[in-house]
Each structure stands twice: as structure tokens, then as C-alpha cells.
Scaffold this motif. Structure first.
Motif, PDB file in Angstrom:
ATOM      1  N   VAL A  17      -0.621   3.155   2.223  1.00 21.29           N
ATOM      2  CA  VAL A  17      -1.785   3.961   2.590  1.00 21.29           C
ATOM      3  C   VAL A  17      -2.767   4.107   1.430  1.00 21.29           C
ATOM      4  O   VAL A  17      -3.974   4.083   1.632  1.00 21.29           O
ATOM      5  N   GLN A  18      -2.288   4.249   0.197  1.00 22.85           N
ATOM      6  CA  GLN A  18      -3.171   4.525  -0.924  1.00 22.85           C
ATOM      7  C   GLN A  18      -3.503   3.324  -1.805  1.00 22.85           C
ATOM      8  O   GLN A  18      -4.459   3.390  -2.567  1.00 22.85           O
ATOM      9  N   TYR A  19      -2.726   2.237  -1.730  1.00 17.48           N
ATOM     10  CA  TYR A  19      -2.918   1.156  -2.690  1.00 17.48           C
ATOM     11  C   TYR A  19      -2.948  -0.225  -2.041  1.00 17.48           C
ATOM     12  O   TYR A  19      -2.260  -0.482  -1.062  1.00 17.48           O
ATOM     13  N   LYS A  45      -4.878  -1.515  -6.844  1.00 16.96           N
ATOM     14  CA  LYS A  45      -6.098  -0.708  -6.908  1.00 16.96           C
ATOM     15  C   LYS A  45      -6.002   0.357  -5.833  1.00 16.96           C
ATOM     16  O   LYS A  45      -5.395   0.143  -4.786  1.00 16.96           O
ATOM     17  N   LYS A  46      -6.627   1.480  -6.087  1.00 18.59           N
ATOM     18  CA  LYS A  46      -6.602   2.595  -5.130  1.00 18.59           C
ATOM     19  C   LYS A  46      -7.535   2.273  -3.957  1.00 18.59           C
ATOM     20  O   LYS A  46      -8.628   1.751  -4.147  1.00 18.59           O
ATOM     21  N   ARG A  47      -7.100   2.619  -2.749  1.00 24.76           N
ATOM     22  CA  ARG A  47      -7.910   2.403  -1.549  1.00 24.76           C
ATOM     23  C   ARG A  47      -8.734   3.657  -1.243  1.00 24.76           C
ATOM     24  O   ARG A  47      -8.339   4.763  -1.583  1.00 24.76           O
ATOM     25  N   ASP A 166       5.611   5.799  -7.958  1.00 30.03           N
ATOM     26  CA  ASP A 166       5.489   4.366  -7.719  1.00 30.03           C
ATOM     27  C   ASP A 166       4.851   4.195  -6.349  1.00 30.03           C
ATOM     28  O   ASP A 166       4.806   5.146  -5.561  1.00 30.03           O
ATOM     29  N   ILE A 167       4.364   2.997  -6.040  1.00 34.33           N
ATOM     30  CA  ILE A 167       3.846   2.777  -4.693  1.00 34.33           C
ATOM     31  C   ILE A 167       5.003   2.870  -3.701  1.00 34.33           C
ATOM     32  O   ILE A 167       6.166   2.730  -4.078  1.00 34.33           O
ATOM     33  N   VAL A 168       4.695   3.103  -2.455  1.00 32.23           N
ATOM     34  CA  VAL A 168       5.716   3.176  -1.423  1.00 32.23           C
ATOM     35  C   VAL A 168       6.189   1.763  -1.107  1.00 32.23           C
ATOM     36  O   VAL A 168       5.390   0.880  -0.793  1.00 32.23           O
ATOM     37  N   HIS A 169       7.485   1.549  -1.232  1.00 30.74           N
ATOM     38  CA  HIS A 169       8.088   0.263  -0.875  1.00 30.74           C
ATOM     39  C   HIS A 169       8.813   0.480   0.451  1.00 30.74           C
ATOM     40  O   HIS A 169       9.822   1.176   0.496  1.00 30.74           O
TER      41      HIS A 169
END
Length: 193
Positions: A17-19, A45-47, A166-169
Motif C-alpha cells: 500500500v505505501q511503497y 519509493k513512497k507511494r 520494513d515493507i509488508v511482505h
């Protein structure tokens, strides 16, 4: 699966959702799966929150990078796994995150706690904070009556902070390898008799 014992994963595009960016991971079981070892990282990068296909401009950082050494210690007798993720988190804080998970008839409960260097943060909200929380993963097959790899994940954390993130995996390699390791397959086969 790169070799019989080596797994790899690469994701490119809208990762969560964010990256958006690129995320990669490589892992392998050793000692019949008692231990899983891996490395992974991402460049993202951030969305923009109001437009799903645009990248945010003039953000605090232009590019966020992560890099981790991952390990999992399986304790099949108690259906417990202990994960250690050490390296660089999204905000640039270096540290380690410990996760303990318990497998109960397909449902997985977990809790995590992180120790990171928060000296880079000037605010009182992030400085000195250790990210922590609990979560549950419920497989869809419990409700469908047929086999499915789909699972519902839900996690609770006291606050949304920048430390230890961390980003969501949606599916890490350790989760993909899952119970398909000799030490757990041997245990599961004994339960069938």
C-alpha cells in the motif's frame, strides 16, 4: 526454487500500500530444516496516498533501502519458530527484530520485538522506542473445507512508529518454505499413523 535447497524471490512494482520498487530475497534450509538462513532487501519509493499509481515527491527521503540477514530456528516438538531479522530498516535505523511464532492446527500466532539504533531520530516519539506487537494468521481452508494457500493475517502494535519497520511482505521465503522441510515433514508424517 533455484536448486533443491535454495529458494529465491524477486518482486518489482507496487509492492504494498505505501511503497513501490524492487524487493528480493534468497534463503535455504540447513540441518534438515532445523535452521533457515537467508538474505534480503529492498529499494523502494513512497507511494502517494491519494493516487495509487503515483510516486510521492518531496518526501523526507527520495529512496528507502533495506538489507537484512534472516534466520529461523524451528522447534518442531513445540511447533514453535524463532526468527531473527538483523540489518537496516526502512528509516535507516540498524538493529534486530525477534519474532516468536506458534503453529496450532494451521493457525499461527506470533509476537515481535525490535531493538534498533534510534539515535538518528530527533523526535521524542521514535527516539528510544522499540517496535513490538502481536499477530495471528488464519488459513482460509479452515472455513472453505478445501485446501487453499490463502490466509488472513492480522497484527496489532501499540503505535505506528518509524523504528524497526520494513515493507509488508505478503509471503516471505521462510513462509513459502513453510512446513516443506525434512524435520517438519517427518514430524507431520508420524502424526498420520
Amino acid at each position: 526454487k533455484l536448486t533443491p535447497e535454495l529458494y529465491g524471490r524477486v518482486g518489482v512494482g507496487l509492492l504494498e500500500v505505501q511503497y513501490a520498487g524492487i524487493d528480493a530475497e534468497i534463503a535455504m534450509p540447513i540441518l534438515e530444516g532445523k535452521i533457515l538462513l537467508g538474505i534480503g532487501g529492498s529499494v523502494v519509493k513512497k507511494r502517494q496516498h491519494d493516487h495509487p499509481f503515483k510516486i510521492k515527491r518531496d518526501n523526507v527521503k527520495d529512496i528507502y533501502t533495506t538489507g537484512f540477514f534472516n534466520s529461523r530456528y524451528n522447534i518442531p516438538e513445540q511447533e514453535i519458530a524463532i526468527d531473527i531479522k538483523a540489518g537496516r530498516f526502512l528509516a535507516g535505523d540498524n538493529g534486530v527484530r525477534f519474532t516468536v511464532s506458534k503453529h496450532i492446527n494451521g493457525v499461527t500466532l506470533w509476537a515481535w520485538y525490535s531493538f534498533t539504533d534510534t539515535s538518528m531520530f530527533n523526535d521524542s516519539i521514535n527516539s528510544g522506542y522499540h517496535d513490538k506487537g502481536i499477530g495471528i494468521s488464519i488459513p482460509m481452508r479452515l472455513f472453505k473445507g478445501t485446501d487453499s494457500r490463502t490466509a488472513y493475517h492480522y497484527a496489532l502494535s501499540p503505535w505506528t512508529r518509524d523504528t524497526g519497520q520494513d515493507i509488508v511482505h505478503h509471503n516471505t521465503l521462510f513462509d513459502y518454505i513453510g512446513r516443506n522441510i525434512k524435520i517438519l515433514l517427518d514430524r507431520d508424517s508420524k502424526m498420520m499413523y
